[in-house]
Design a protein around this motif. Structure first.
Motif, PDB file in Angstrom:
ATOM      1  N   GLN A   1     -37.880  19.217   8.261  1.00  0.00           N
ATOM      2  CA  GLN A   1     -37.988  17.586   8.476  1.00  0.00           C
ATOM      3  C   GLN A   1     -39.710  17.351   8.604  1.00  0.00           C
ATOM      4  O   GLN A   1     -40.171  18.177   9.259  1.00  0.00           O
TER       5      GLN A   1
ATOM      6  N   HIS B   1     -34.130  24.676   5.982  1.00  0.00           N
ATOM      7  CA  HIS B   1     -34.306  23.409   5.990  1.00  0.00           C
ATOM      8  C   HIS B   1     -35.529  22.905   6.739  1.00  0.00           C
ATOM      9  O   HIS B   1     -35.851  23.736   7.698  1.00  0.00           O
TER      10      HIS B   1
ATOM     11  N   ASN C   1     -29.454  17.955  19.197  1.00  0.00           N
ATOM     12  CA  ASN C   1     -31.040  18.418  19.439  1.00  0.00           C
ATOM     13  C   ASN C   1     -31.579  16.827  19.340  1.00  0.00           C
ATOM     14  O   ASN C   1     -31.001  16.115  18.536  1.00  0.00           O
TER      15      ASN C   1
ATOM     16  N   HIS D   1     -36.434  26.261   8.715  1.00  0.00           N
ATOM     17  CA  HIS D   1     -35.708  27.160   9.772  1.00  0.00           C
ATOM     18  C   HIS D   1     -34.342  26.972   9.534  1.00  0.00           C
ATOM     19  O   HIS D   1     -33.809  26.036   8.636  1.00  0.00           O
TER      20      HIS D   1
ATOM     21  N   VAL E   1     -35.629  15.836  18.081  1.00  0.00           N
ATOM     22  CA  VAL E   1     -36.682  16.239  17.244  1.00  0.00           C
ATOM     23  C   VAL E   1     -37.558  15.381  17.328  1.00  0.00           C
ATOM     24  O   VAL E   1     -37.432  14.113  16.613  1.00  0.00           O
TER      25      VAL E   1
ATOM     26  N   PHE F   1     -24.403  19.566  15.970  1.00  0.00           N
ATOM     27  CA  PHE F   1     -24.263  20.813  15.314  1.00  0.00           C
ATOM     28  C   PHE F   1     -22.639  21.222  15.652  1.00  0.00           C
ATOM     29  O   PHE F   1     -22.279  20.857  16.705  1.00  0.00           O
TER      30      PHE F   1
ATOM     31  N   GLU G   1     -25.571  21.293  10.247  1.00  0.00           N
ATOM     32  CA  GLU G   1     -26.220  20.284  11.158  1.00  0.00           C
ATOM     33  C   GLU G   1     -26.099  18.891  10.494  1.00  0.00           C
ATOM     34  O   GLU G   1     -26.113  19.037   9.326  1.00  0.00           O
TER      35      GLU G   1
ATOM     36  N   HIS H   1     -29.727  27.755  10.735  1.00  0.00           N
ATOM     37  CA  HIS H   1     -29.001  27.728  11.950  1.00  0.00           C
ATOM     38  C   HIS H   1     -27.772  29.086  11.580  1.00  0.00           C
ATOM     39  O   HIS H   1     -26.829  28.291  10.706  1.00  0.00           O
TER      40      HIS H   1
ATOM     41  N   VAL I   1     -38.900  20.396  19.232  1.00  0.00           N
ATOM     42  CA  VAL I   1     -37.102  20.141  19.518  1.00  0.00           C
ATOM     43  C   VAL I   1     -36.744  20.069  20.786  1.00  0.00           C
ATOM     44  O   VAL I   1     -37.067  21.134  21.541  1.00  0.00           O
TER      45      VAL I   1
ATOM     46  N   ALA J   1     -30.134  15.214  15.996  1.00  0.00           N
ATOM     47  CA  ALA J   1     -29.314  16.236  15.208  1.00  0.00           C
ATOM     48  C   ALA J   1     -28.279  16.782  16.008  1.00  0.00           C
ATOM     49  O   ALA J   1     -28.196  17.339  16.982  1.00  0.00           O
TER      50      ALA J   1
ATOM     51  N   ASN K   1     -41.295  19.631  11.563  1.00  0.00           N
ATOM     52  CA  ASN K   1     -40.174  20.748  12.029  1.00  0.00           C
ATOM     53  C   ASN K   1     -40.081  21.699  10.907  1.00  0.00           C
ATOM     54  O   ASN K   1     -39.631  21.596   9.886  1.00  0.00           O
TER      55      ASN K   1
HETATM   56  C1  GLV Z   1     -33.483  20.033  13.209  1.00  0.00           C
HETATM   57  O1  GLV Z   1     -33.230  20.668  12.059  1.00  0.00           O
HETATM   58  C2  GLV Z   1     -32.958  20.745  14.264  1.00  0.00           C
HETATM   59  O2  GLV Z   1     -32.489  22.005  13.960  1.00  0.00           O
HETATM   60  O3  GLV Z   1     -33.212  20.219  15.346  1.00  0.00           O
END
Ligand code: GLV
Ligand code: MN
Length: 195
Positions: free
Chosen positions: A135, A133, A74, A87, A76, A149, A94, A89, A55, A147, A84
């Motif tokens: 990926q 989540h 971000n 995790h 990725v 946010f 996102e 946030h 990331v 991505a 990934n």
């Molecule tokens: C992807 O899920 C990120 O958090 O960059």
């Protein structure tokens, strides 16, 4: 998810010695065009690690111009088969778009329902704030996604490293009881993350 801004912008002053909820603004006389543009997501990240993904962050710490604006982004990158890992946030929803390759994107709700889809370049996903989540690159070649946010600093709680590579580490008895496995399983997982 961030509070509304109280002015047009507040480019983060990363050298400020005071600490607030966010970052203080750099004096306007020192603000330049450069503060509002960021080249940090141009480069492919190095995916030579256990997860085969990386990331690259474009939050307020890397891109001070987004301070107080309630957004960040971000990149990725994924090696073939890379993940990934799960995790969440704590401070942002996102939304992402796959730029290259094919990704399995999935998340689990607070009711423990799993939603997922395989996406190709150009397709988007959304991960509701705070939900776990991941990926995974399920295509033949490399993959990458951008991505976005709704926070200038979304934060990331990465399940495997949170549980198995914290400092100091979570006692084994907590993890053996939680996952209903023997000590050696926990030690093996911890060793993979350098704990
Ligand atoms: C992807 O899920 C990120 O958090 O960059
Ligand atoms: Mn995420």
């Amino acid at each position: 998810a961030d509070p509304d801004p109280l002015q047009d912008f507040c480019v983060a002053d990363r050298n400020a010695t005071i600490s607030v909820n966010g970052f203080p603004c750099k004096p306007i006389s020192q603000v330049t065009s450069e503060d509002f543009f960021f080249s940090g997501l141009m480069k492919e990240g190095n995916t030579s690690n256990v997860f085969g993904s990386t990331v690259t962050l474009g939050n307020v710490l890397e891109f001070p111009g987004v301070n107080t604006l309630g957004i960040s982004m971000n990149r990725v990158d994924f090696a073939p088969g890379g993940i990934n890992p799960p995790h969440s946030h704590p401070r942002a929803t996102e939304s992402g778009v796959v730029i290259q390759g094919k990704l399995l994107v999935g998340f689990v709700t607070t009711n423990n329902v799993y939603y997922s889809k395989v996406l190709s370049a150009g397709q988007m996903f959304v991960i509701p704030r705070g939900l776990v989540h991941f990926q995974r690159n399920v295509g033949e070649g490399k993959a990458f996604t951008l991505a976005a946010f709704n926070s200038h600093l979304p934060g990331a709680v990465v399940a495997p490293t949170t549980l198995f590579a914290s400092t100091p580490s979570i006692p084994n008895e907590v993890l053996t009881q939680t996952f209903q496995v023997k000590d050696e399983v926990i030690n093996s997982i911890k060793s993979k993350f350098g704990a």
